[in-house]
Design an enzyme around this catalytic site. Structure first.
Site, PDB file in Angstrom:
ATOM      1  N   GLU A 214       0.864  -1.202   0.000  1.00  0.00           N
ATOM      2  CA  GLU A 214       0.000   0.000   0.000  1.00  0.00           C
ATOM      3  C   GLU A 214       0.888   1.236   0.000  1.00  0.00           C
ATOM      4  O   GLU A 214       1.980   1.198   0.588  1.00  0.00           O
ATOM      5  CB  GLU A 214      -0.892   0.008   1.249  1.00  0.00           C
ATOM      6  CG  GLU A 214      -1.825  -1.178   1.323  1.00  0.00           C
ATOM      7  CD  GLU A 214      -2.611  -1.243   2.647  1.00  0.00           C
ATOM      8  OE1 GLU A 214      -2.378  -0.384   3.529  1.00  0.00           O
ATOM      9  OE2 GLU A 214      -3.431  -2.165   2.787  1.00  0.00           O
ATOM     10  N   HIS A 233      -7.646   1.498   2.946  1.00  0.00           N
ATOM     11  CA  HIS A 233      -7.301   1.123   4.330  1.00  0.00           C
ATOM     12  C   HIS A 233      -7.969   2.079   5.331  1.00  0.00           C
ATOM     13  O   HIS A 233      -7.289   2.777   6.094  1.00  0.00           O
ATOM     14  CB  HIS A 233      -5.770   1.114   4.515  1.00  0.00           C
ATOM     15  CG  HIS A 233      -5.313   0.254   5.656  1.00  0.00           C
ATOM     16  ND1 HIS A 233      -4.150  -0.477   5.642  1.00  0.00           N
ATOM     17  CD2 HIS A 233      -5.873   0.011   6.878  1.00  0.00           C
ATOM     18  CE1 HIS A 233      -3.994  -1.119   6.793  1.00  0.00           C
ATOM     19  NE2 HIS A 233      -5.049  -0.837   7.559  1.00  0.00           N
TER      20      HIS A 233
HETATM   21  C1  DGY Z   1      -5.105  -1.552  12.439  1.00  0.00           C
HETATM   22  O1  DGY Z   1      -5.293  -0.922  13.479  1.00  0.00           O
HETATM   23  O2  DGY Z   1      -4.415  -2.556  12.416  1.00  0.00           O
HETATM   24  C2  DGY Z   1      -5.772  -1.039  11.203  1.00  0.00           C
HETATM   25  O3  DGY Z   1      -5.348  -1.685  10.069  1.00  0.00           O
HETATM   26  C3  DGY Z   1      -5.580   0.445  11.047  1.00  0.00           C
HETATM   27  O4  DGY Z   1      -6.492   1.029  11.829  1.00  0.00           O
END
Ligand code: DGY
Length: 274
Positions: A214, A233
């Site tokens: 990403e 995301h």
């Molecule tokens: C996490 O907290 O692992 C999420 O992917 C981002 O909020």
């Protein structure tokens, strides 16, 4: 940030580092063993993002099943000419089975919402997938889980054991009418196997909030795939949740710097005794 890779090289060059407080619940960006050997505390932000991520999972599930984005795009492209009995036909979720892979905090919060949508829930975990249902959710072995689920939602942590766990075998055993939702980590899915499976009609669509690398744009073969709904995301991206995550990370740092145990310490067991 979850985008910062805390590798052995980084940790080796930070000689005074006491704590790394991830602004995320997932911590696959940490080299836990090296940090622990060096006595560096690691923390994450559990609980505070559970409900926001469960909400996004449902938003993606509904949008994918009811083709919200293609319908909106059709209007924008002036393709809505008249109401007709067979236009924009999608899939009804009521009466279908939701398969949750990973019944931790977020998976459980997603499952809790299912009765409101008339869906029954089955689960697969790497342990206890034995037909038991301690909380009313039936744990199935992988084969049965894949064969019974109409929607599969991933809520597993990304570890060496779960990397690319969603592979060709999954797609060969899923219903061709099923949808796959991923709000966990992109690395859980073998992305080339998913692309091939979508092209071959082994599943009906996928909603991906996360990708293996990403960020990505339109040139990514899954992002641009007509059967994929991609989001950047945003599982925890509500102002309420991001504030709570920031406070939680700050609380962990303040505790560590005051020689107290941070509330979300991940590697207590591995830290050398003082
Ligand atoms: C996490 O907290 O692992 C999420 O992917 C981002 O909020």
């Amino acid at each position: 940030m979850l985008t910062d890779r805390m590798t052995a090289d980084v940790l080796d060059s930070a000689s005074h580092l006491q704590i790394i407080a991830n602004l995320a619940v997932g911590y696959d960006n940490f080299d836990v063993d090296t940090a622990s050997k060096k006595g560096i505390m690691l923390t994450n932000t559990p609980d505070v993002l559970t409900e926001a991520t469960a909400e996004l999972t449902w938003a993606l599930m509904l949008a994918l099943a009811r083709q919200i984005v293609p319908s909106h795009q059709a209007i924008l492209a002036n393709q809505w000419k008249a109401w007709s009995p067979d236009s924009f036909l999608a899939t009804q979720l009521t009466g279908k089975t939701l398969g949750i892979a990973g019944l931790g905090r977020i998976g459980t919060a997603v499952a809790r919402r299912a009765p409101a949508f008339g869906m029954s829930v089955v689960a697969w975990q790497r342990q206890d997938s034995d037909g038991s249902s301690p909380d009313g959710i039936l744990r199935l072995n992988l084969q049965e889980f894949l064969q019974r689920s109409d929607v599969i939602s991933l809520h597993l942590p990304l570890t060496t054991a779960t990397r690319a766990v969603v592979n060709r075998t999954w797609f060969q055993n899923m219903k061709p009418t099923a949808f796959l939702i991923n709000t966990a980590r992109g690395g859980l899915i073998d992305e080339s196997a998913l692309k091939e499976a979508l092209d071959r009609g082994y599943l009906k669509g996928a909603a991906l909030d996360v990708l293996n690398e990403e960020p990505q744009g339109a040139s990514h073969p899954l992002v641009s795939h007509p059967l994929v709904l991609a989001t950047p995301h945003i599982g925890s991206a509500t102002s309420e949740t991001r504030r709570a995550m920031a406070l939680r990370a700050a609380t962990n740092i303040v505790a560590a710097l005051n020689d107290e145990t941070p509330p979300d310490l991940l590697n207590a067991a591995f830290l050398p005794k003082a």
